[in-house]
Scaffold this motif. Structure first.
Motif, mmCIF file in Angstrom:
data_model
loop_
_atom_site.group_PDB
_atom_site.id
_atom_site.type_symbol
_atom_site.label_atom_id
_atom_site.label_comp_id
_atom_site.label_asym_id
_atom_site.label_seq_id
_atom_site.Cartn_x
_atom_site.Cartn_y
_atom_site.Cartn_z
ATOM 1 N N THR A 47 0.852 -1.192 0.000
ATOM 2 C CA THR A 47 0.000 0.000 0.000
ATOM 3 C C THR A 47 0.893 1.249 0.000
ATOM 4 O O THR A 47 2.097 1.158 0.261
ATOM 5 C CB THR A 47 -0.889 0.054 1.261
ATOM 6 N N GLN A 48 0.265 2.401 -0.283
ATOM 7 C CA GLN A 48 0.991 3.679 -0.294
ATOM 8 C C GLN A 48 1.690 3.932 1.043
ATOM 9 O O GLN A 48 2.789 4.466 1.091
ATOM 10 C CB GLN A 48 0.032 4.848 -0.587
ATOM 11 N N ASP A 49 1.004 3.531 2.135
ATOM 12 C CA ASP A 49 1.599 3.814 3.453
ATOM 13 C C ASP A 49 2.498 2.680 3.947
ATOM 14 O O ASP A 49 2.778 2.568 5.138
ATOM 15 C CB ASP A 49 0.509 4.165 4.471
ATOM 16 N N GLY A 50 2.922 1.804 3.003
ATOM 17 C CA GLY A 50 3.974 0.856 3.345
ATOM 18 C C GLY A 50 3.528 -0.462 3.974
ATOM 19 O O GLY A 50 4.355 -1.274 4.363
ATOM 20 N N ARG A 51 2.208 -0.665 4.050
ATOM 21 C CA ARG A 51 1.756 -1.956 4.589
ATOM 22 C C ARG A 51 1.725 -2.997 3.473
ATOM 23 O O ARG A 51 1.765 -2.671 2.291
ATOM 24 C CB ARG A 51 0.355 -1.814 5.202
ATOM 25 N N ILE A 52 1.628 -4.267 3.873
ATOM 26 C CA ILE A 52 1.515 -5.347 2.895
ATOM 27 C C ILE A 52 0.180 -6.037 3.128
ATOM 28 O O ILE A 52 -0.129 -6.427 4.258
ATOM 29 C CB ILE A 52 2.673 -6.350 3.049
ATOM 30 N N LEU A 53 -0.617 -6.137 2.056
ATOM 31 C CA LEU A 53 -1.949 -6.708 2.206
ATOM 32 C C LEU A 53 -2.105 -8.009 1.432
ATOM 33 O O LEU A 53 -1.651 -8.128 0.296
ATOM 34 C CB LEU A 53 -3.013 -5.726 1.692
ATOM 35 N N LEU A 54 -2.789 -8.966 2.045
ATOM 36 C CA LEU A 54 -3.241 -10.165 1.348
ATOM 37 C C LEU A 54 -4.737 -9.982 1.147
ATOM 38 O O LEU A 54 -5.372 -9.268 1.924
ATOM 39 C CB LEU A 54 -2.997 -11.403 2.207
ATOM 40 N N PHE A 55 -5.300 -10.635 0.148
ATOM 41 C CA PHE A 55 -6.734 -10.503 -0.103
ATOM 42 C C PHE A 55 -7.461 -11.791 0.275
ATOM 43 O O PHE A 55 -7.283 -12.810 -0.374
ATOM 44 C CB PHE A 55 -6.973 -10.159 -1.577
ATOM 45 N N LYS A 93 9.629 -10.112 1.162
ATOM 46 C CA LYS A 93 9.150 -8.730 1.120
ATOM 47 C C LYS A 93 9.814 -7.883 0.046
ATOM 48 O O LYS A 93 9.184 -7.079 -0.617
ATOM 49 C CB LYS A 93 9.451 -8.081 2.478
ATOM 50 N N ARG A 94 11.108 -8.067 -0.105
ATOM 51 C CA ARG A 94 11.843 -7.209 -1.044
ATOM 52 C C ARG A 94 11.395 -7.407 -2.489
ATOM 53 O O ARG A 94 11.708 -6.597 -3.356
ATOM 54 C CB ARG A 94 13.346 -7.441 -0.910
ATOM 55 N N TRP A 95 10.668 -8.476 -2.769
ATOM 56 C CA TRP A 95 10.212 -8.732 -4.136
ATOM 57 C C TRP A 95 8.813 -8.197 -4.406
ATOM 58 O O TRP A 95 8.290 -8.353 -5.506
ATOM 59 C CB TRP A 95 10.232 -10.243 -4.424
ATOM 60 N N ILE A 96 8.182 -7.592 -3.403
ATOM 61 C CA ILE A 96 6.837 -7.056 -3.643
ATOM 62 C C ILE A 96 6.984 -5.708 -4.350
ATOM 63 O O ILE A 96 7.614 -4.795 -3.824
ATOM 64 C CB ILE A 96 6.041 -6.865 -2.327
ATOM 65 N N PRO A 97 6.428 -5.585 -5.560
ATOM 66 C CA PRO A 97 6.585 -4.333 -6.312
ATOM 67 C C PRO A 97 5.965 -3.146 -5.563
ATOM 68 O O PRO A 97 5.091 -3.335 -4.722
ATOM 69 C CB PRO A 97 5.829 -4.611 -7.618
#
Ligand SMILES: *Cc1c(COP(=O)(O)O)cnc(C)c1O
Length: 273
Positions: A47-55, A93-97
């Motif tokens: 996300t824009q604020d740096g979180r990582i989301l799963l759906f 994590k480092r591979w998440i665009p």
């Protein structure tokens, strides 16, 4: 990648992360000889604020359990599945665009890896998760897709395993996809096996047609994969005041629909020409 194994008639206990590498299999592994395997597909986004989301990872976990039951395999619990996905995503994590540039595609698999010569459930199972950064699925970008309506090959038939993400459902449609792509189409739209008249789905996406305030999509009756995206669209569309019909949708209805859309985790949402 994440790996966890267990024996037939037992439960998965504990898995671990290891470096992405080839896996060793007996030539008589159940999955190699008889296709005993199911997979899942999901995405992690930044996300824009740096979180990582799963759906809705719980939905994928439940679907894998349902598929495993159909294919006579033990499966990880919902919590084991979700924890394993989270662990794998965080280790990668480092591979998440960056936001808007793509996603980290997550591919959980459950495979009958034990050796078995007779046609029976394998004696051992492996749950594995690997990931890969992805951009757009269709080369069209966001332009409308041209789908080939397939009248010869079918994807699934009543009583078969079309309703679960069994690995056995995918190699048989490569012929139809190749034929469609050679003719300049983006993908194949399958019809029902019996009447060859009702819409089923696209190779790995569900389909919706829109007419006025009514959104229609083929009902799931065991031959259509119950997409997490499909389910989410149905819920969201109803919230937005659309009438949603899950029913038999004749291919002819495409002609006077206002819009047609295919969707899945892989491609999100795509208009059809
Ligand atoms: C995975 C898949 C879908 C889409 O499911 P999602 O959960 O929305 O990604 C649709 N059809 C087929 C055949 C599939 O394998």
């Amino acid at each position: 990648m994440y790996v966890m194994s267990c024996c037939k008639d037992q439960r998965f206990l504990k898995g671990q992360l290891c470096r992405y590498a080839n896996i060793e299999l007996s030539p008589s592994a159940g999955v190699l000889n008889y296709g005993q395997g199911v997979y899942e597909g999901m995405k992690a986004n930044r996300t824009q604020d740096g979180r990582i989301l799963l759906f809705r990872a719980d939905q994928n976990a439940g679907r894998m359990r349902h598929g495993a039951e159909r294919m006579c395999m033990p499966s990880p619990s919902i919590d084991q599945f979700i924890d394993a996905v989270k662990e794998t995503v965080s280790a990668n994590k480092r591979w998440i665009p960056p936001p808007g540039k793509g996603s980290l595609y997550v591919r959980p698999m459950l495979l009958g890896t034990g050796p078995i010569l007779g046609l029976a459930p394998a004696p051992e199972y492996t749950f594995l998760i690997y990931v890969s950064p992805v951009g757009y699925y269709f080369k069209e970008g966001t332009a409308p897709l041209n789908l080939y309506i397939e009248e010869e090959y079918v994807r699934a038939s009543p009583g078969g395993a079309g309703g679960v993400k069994s690995i056995t459902n995918y190699a048989p449609v490569m012929k139809a996809i190749t034929k469609a792509k050679d003719r300049g189409f983006s993908d194949v739209l399958y019809l029902d096996a019996i009447n060859k008249k009702y819409l089923e789905e696209v190779s790995s996406c569900n389909i919706f047609i829109v007419k006025g305030n009514v959104i229609s999509t083929p009902a799931t009756n065991g031959t259509i994969l119950e997409g997490v995206t499909r389910k989410s669209i149905i819920e969201i569309a109803k919230d937005h005041g659309y009438q949603v019909e899950e029913r038999s949708v004749a291919v002819d209805e495409l002609v006077d629909a206002d819009d047609a859309v295919v969707e899945s985790t892989k491609n999100n949402l795509f208009p059809v020409k």
